[in-house]
Design an enzyme around this catalytic site. Structure first.
Site, short mmCIF file in Angstrom:
data_model
loop_
_atom_site.label_atom_id
_atom_site.label_comp_id
_atom_site.label_asym_id
_atom_site.label_seq_id
_atom_site.Cartn_x
_atom_site.Cartn_y
_atom_site.Cartn_z
N HIS A 143 85.29 -50.48 4.24
CA HIS A 143 84.79 -50.44 5.45
C HIS A 143 84.32 -51.78 5.75
O HIS A 143 83.18 -52.21 7.00
CB HIS A 143 83.55 -48.98 5.95
N ARG A 154 54.23 -68.45 -10.29
CA ARG A 154 55.39 -67.64 -8.22
C ARG A 154 55.57 -68.18 -7.83
O ARG A 154 55.81 -68.11 -6.40
CB ARG A 154 53.05 -67.46 -7.90
N TRP A 162 52.90 -72.71 -0.61
CA TRP A 162 54.17 -72.00 -0.24
C TRP A 162 53.86 -72.00 1.07
O TRP A 162 53.46 -71.06 1.14
CB TRP A 162 53.61 -70.85 -1.16
N LYS A 204 57.34 -65.25 -7.02
CA LYS A 204 56.92 -64.43 -7.71
C LYS A 204 55.99 -62.90 -7.47
O LYS A 204 56.83 -62.02 -7.12
CB LYS A 204 56.53 -65.05 -8.69
N ASN A 225 43.85 -68.85 0.49
CA ASN A 225 45.86 -67.78 0.34
C ASN A 225 45.85 -66.83 1.18
O ASN A 225 44.49 -66.13 1.47
CB ASN A 225 45.75 -67.07 -1.07
N GLY A 226 47.03 -66.42 1.84
CA GLY A 226 46.70 -65.78 3.25
C GLY A 226 47.47 -66.33 4.39
O GLY A 226 47.19 -67.15 4.55
N GLU A 275 69.79 -65.15 -5.66
CA GLU A 275 67.83 -65.31 -6.37
C GLU A 275 68.03 -66.84 -7.14
O GLU A 275 67.45 -67.32 -7.01
CB GLU A 275 67.31 -64.55 -7.17
N CYS A 284 51.14 -69.03 -3.02
CA CYS A 284 50.33 -70.07 -2.46
C CYS A 284 49.47 -69.39 -4.34
O CYS A 284 48.54 -68.16 -4.21
CB CYS A 284 49.10 -69.69 -1.89
N LYS A 330 70.19 -60.13 -8.01
CA LYS A 330 69.11 -61.44 -9.07
C LYS A 330 70.42 -63.34 -8.92
O LYS A 330 70.50 -63.67 -9.18
CB LYS A 330 70.03 -60.55 -10.44
N GLU A 389 71.04 -54.83 -7.30
CA GLU A 389 70.16 -55.79 -7.59
C GLU A 389 71.14 -56.80 -8.57
O GLU A 389 71.03 -58.25 -8.56
CB GLU A 389 69.81 -54.48 -9.24
C1 G6P Z 1 59.37 -60.54 -4.03
C2 G6P Z 1 60.14 -61.37 -6.16
C3 G6P Z 1 60.54 -59.95 -6.52
C4 G6P Z 1 60.19 -59.01 -6.27
C5 G6P Z 1 59.58 -59.16 -4.86
C6 G6P Z 1 58.46 -57.37 -5.42
O1 G6P Z 1 60.40 -61.00 -3.71
O2 G6P Z 1 60.73 -62.81 -5.82
O3 G6P Z 1 61.79 -60.29 -7.84
O4 G6P Z 1 61.15 -57.82 -7.11
O5 G6P Z 1 58.50 -60.01 -4.29
O6 G6P Z 1 57.07 -57.57 -5.80
P1 G6P Z 1 56.42 -56.44 -6.86
O7 G6P Z 1 55.88 -57.47 -7.51
O8 G6P Z 1 55.92 -55.77 -5.23
O9 G6P Z 1 57.41 -55.38 -7.16
#
Ligand code: G6P
Length: 616
Positions: free
Chosen positions: A512, A27, A74, A611, A100-101, A496, A2, A493, A489
């Site tokens: 395993h 975001r 969101w 984000k 927000n929150g 995502e 949000c 990626k 990672e």
């Molecule tokens: C969200 C984003 C990720 C990010 C994570 C932690 O899930 O989509 O890309 O790694 O938050 O975010 P930060 O800002 O704490 O690194």
């Protein structure tokens, strides 16, 4: 997640508010809305989908308004719908609020307000708060008029449990704005005859570079010329105006198609900026201005606990390998969301380090607060100057990677890994790491920007490989030692942004369980290093090939892979081991990016993702 933008000033809200909202699109959100005081009346428009739909539907009349608030939502409480989108109106029509929150006690508040005749048009927790404000406003006619608006918001917040960043406008006070925060960021932009408020500094920098970061439990009353801050419990607070030090053009696309692409190619610069001025004159160690650790405190540290979420958590896993190897300090890595509620026994010489790109991830922030409450020294590595996490810590390291807009983190990740390598060097040199070994690592790190540029030359080849593999629905990423977090990672990626099911494993663990998935339908990406692990990784590659699984291998040039051992080989430059996690990340990022493009996915705004995750 949000986003909030608000405006009160002498200019028209038209371009300022919607432009601010567009700058928050990265975001992640599912609906948006705007409320303005237009022709002396509170009016609002809400839409499901992209901000441009809202922009097209917003009545022209709003353009003349000079007070307004807007929001990207969101979904948390209630489905994605226009009714649930913000702003929310009080049922008497006098107040509009964006939030927000999460209001944790909203059901009790709602039941109470229902008995008082207030009605609700949405399923959200936020709508209860705007009605509570209307209730307090009506209840206290004796408060003298100038502050009655502010006081009704303050009184309401005293009854709220949970987190909030809010902005409220009222048709009864057409030239005023009230906002407040607890656990959800809010920033004031101070302009000439205008004030803005936003949940993210990116939404303000097109109007002013002068900002005030609000602290938790602060409330602000603004008009075009002035603003005053106090705590929710009514103690006045002095405002500290700071200047945002990044160029707003950094947050624009330029000649790139997507922010993710732009940010992948910005990595040589981002890495260079992160290391600038942080090596000692004798070239044997790193140092950081903001750690606030005395040499004595540094010596006393006997355990490090890293906390983070998502991609930043993967950076922590690499820190664990590096710090244990070079500094011989035991390291543990915890998901912030787990650490917070786990009563982990720590001793007094434990140092807590949070890693976060945004500096606003609520789980990381809350875990950090919990550690502080228990008396531990806390540090952070983060990319957002003035963010909540940066301000909460005892000391820290700014990444200086520049704003990251693409939801899938790229340059922020490699910059975090680089700073963890430098931290390993710093801790190592304060203990057993020799002068000569320190110098060798510094020399290697200084080559990193150039080697990163060279690794980016694999782009065309990776693009071709992406075309070949884009139709698969499953994929494994495998690597040993420091390549294991890169495997995690890589899988993150890919899932995502391309919605392909992908998993990352230590290569040997494949036997395993995951080996059951191997078939012609499930390719594997191997992240291979030279050295003692090479032959063992090669054995794992053969196990996959024997089961008809296709193998893409990313390896340094000198890696002695037998001819035809793999289906596709991407070679990265040979480099010191400490650089390999970063260099290996580049083709991994490119692979996900181009596969997602092949599949027609919205790379910068993947479905359901945010984000910066500011709710638990
Ligand atoms: C969200 C984003 C990720 C990010 C994570 C932690 O899930 O989509 O890309 O790694 O938050 O975010 P930060 O800002 O704490 O690194």
């Amino acid at each position: 997640m949000c986003g909030i933008v608000g405006y009160v000033g002498s200019k028209k809200i038209g371009s300022r508010l919607i432009e601010g909202l567009k700058r928050l699109e990265y975001r992640g959100y599912d609906s948006s809305g705007i409320a303005a005081i237009s022709e002396k009346q509170l009016q609002f428009t809400k839409k499901v989908g992209r901000v441009k739909v809202l922009e097209q539907s917003t009545p022209k009349a709003y353009e003349n308004a000079t007070t307004g608030i807007c929001h990207t939502r969101w979904a948390t409480h209630g489905a994605v719908s226009e009714a649930n989108a913000h702003p929310h109106m009080s049922s008497d029509g006098h107040f509009a609020l964006v939030h927000n929150g999460v209001i944790e006690n909203y059901t009790q508040i709602k039941s109470f307000l229902t008995t008082k005749g207030y009605t609700f048009a949405s399923e959200t927790d936020s709508e209860t708060l705007v009605n509570l404000i209307a209730y307090h406003y009506d209840k206290e006619p004796e408060v003298k008029d100038g502050s009655r608006f502010l006081e009704s918001v303050r009184k309401s917040l005293l009854h709220v449990e949970g987190t909030f960043g809010i902005a409220v406008i009222s048709e009864l006070y057409p030239d005023e704005l009230v906002c407040a925060r607890r656990g959800s960021p809010l920033i004031i932009g101070v302009g000439k005859e205008e004030h803005l408020i936003a949940s993210d500094v990116n939404a303000i920098t097109h109007c002013t570079q002068n900002v005030v970061y609000l602290n938790d439990n602060e409330i602000v009353h603004l008009n075009k010329d002035d603003f005053s801050i106090s705590t929710i419990s009514n103690v006045s607070v002095d405002a500290v105006i700071q200047t945002v030090d990044w160029d707003t053009s950094e947050a624009e696309l330029g000649s790139f198609k997507h922010f993710m692409e732009k940010e992948i190619f910005e990595q040589p610069n981002a890495l260079e900026n992160g290391m600038r001025g942080r090596f000692s004159d004798d070239g044997s160690t790193a140092f950081f201005g903001g750690l606030n650790l005395s040499p004595q405190e540094l010596q006393q540290v006997d355990r490090l606990v890293f906390i983070a979420c998502g991609t930043a958590w993967h950076a922590c896993l690499i820190a664990e390998y590096l710090i244990e190897r070079y500094a011989r300090i035991p390291v543990e890595v915890e998901y912030a969301s787990e650490f917070r509620y786990r009563n982990a026994p720590l001793d007094k010489n434990t140092l807590i380090i949070a890693i976060s790109q945004s500096g606003e991830t609520i789980d990381t922030l809350s875990a950090l607060k919990e550690a502080k409450r228990k008396g531990y020294k806390t540090l952070s590595i983060n990319n957002s100057v003035g963010s909540s996490i940066a301000r909460e810590c005892d000391g820290g390291i700014y990444q200086h990677a520049g704003p990251e807009i693409g939801v899938a983190s790229t340059k922020a990740f490699t910059s975090q890994v680089m700073l963890c390598s430098m931290l390993a060097l710093y801790f190592g040199r304060s203990r057993n790491l020799s002068y000569a070994d320190g110098c060798e690592i510094v020399r290697a790190l200084k080559q990193l920007p150039e080697l990163t540029k060279k690794t980016l030359e694999t782009t065309e080849q990776v693009q071709k490989i992406a075309k070949k593999y884009a139709h698969y629905e499953d994929c494994l990423f495998l690597g040993r030692q420091m390549m294991f977090p890169i495997a995690l990672e890589g899988a993150l990626k890919l899932k995502e942004i391309s919605y392909i099911h992908a998993e990352g494993y230590p290569a040997a663990e494949m036997k395993h369980g995951p080996i059951a998935l191997i078939s012609e339908q499930c390719p594997s990406v191997f992240l291979t290093m030279n050295g003692e692990m090479f032959q063992k990784t090669l054995a794992n590659i053969k196990e996959i090939k024997a089961r008809k699984g296709a193998v893409i291998c990313i390896a340094p040039e000198k890696c002695d892979l037998p001819k035809d051992a793999v289906d596709d080989l991407i070679q990265i430059p040979d480099a010191h081991d400490i650089l390999l996690p970063i260099l290996m990340s580049i083709p991994v990022q490119l692979l996900s990016y181009y596969i997602a493009l092949e599949r027609g996915c919205d790379v910068d705004k993947p479905r359901n993702l945010a984000k910066s995750v500011t709710v638990e």
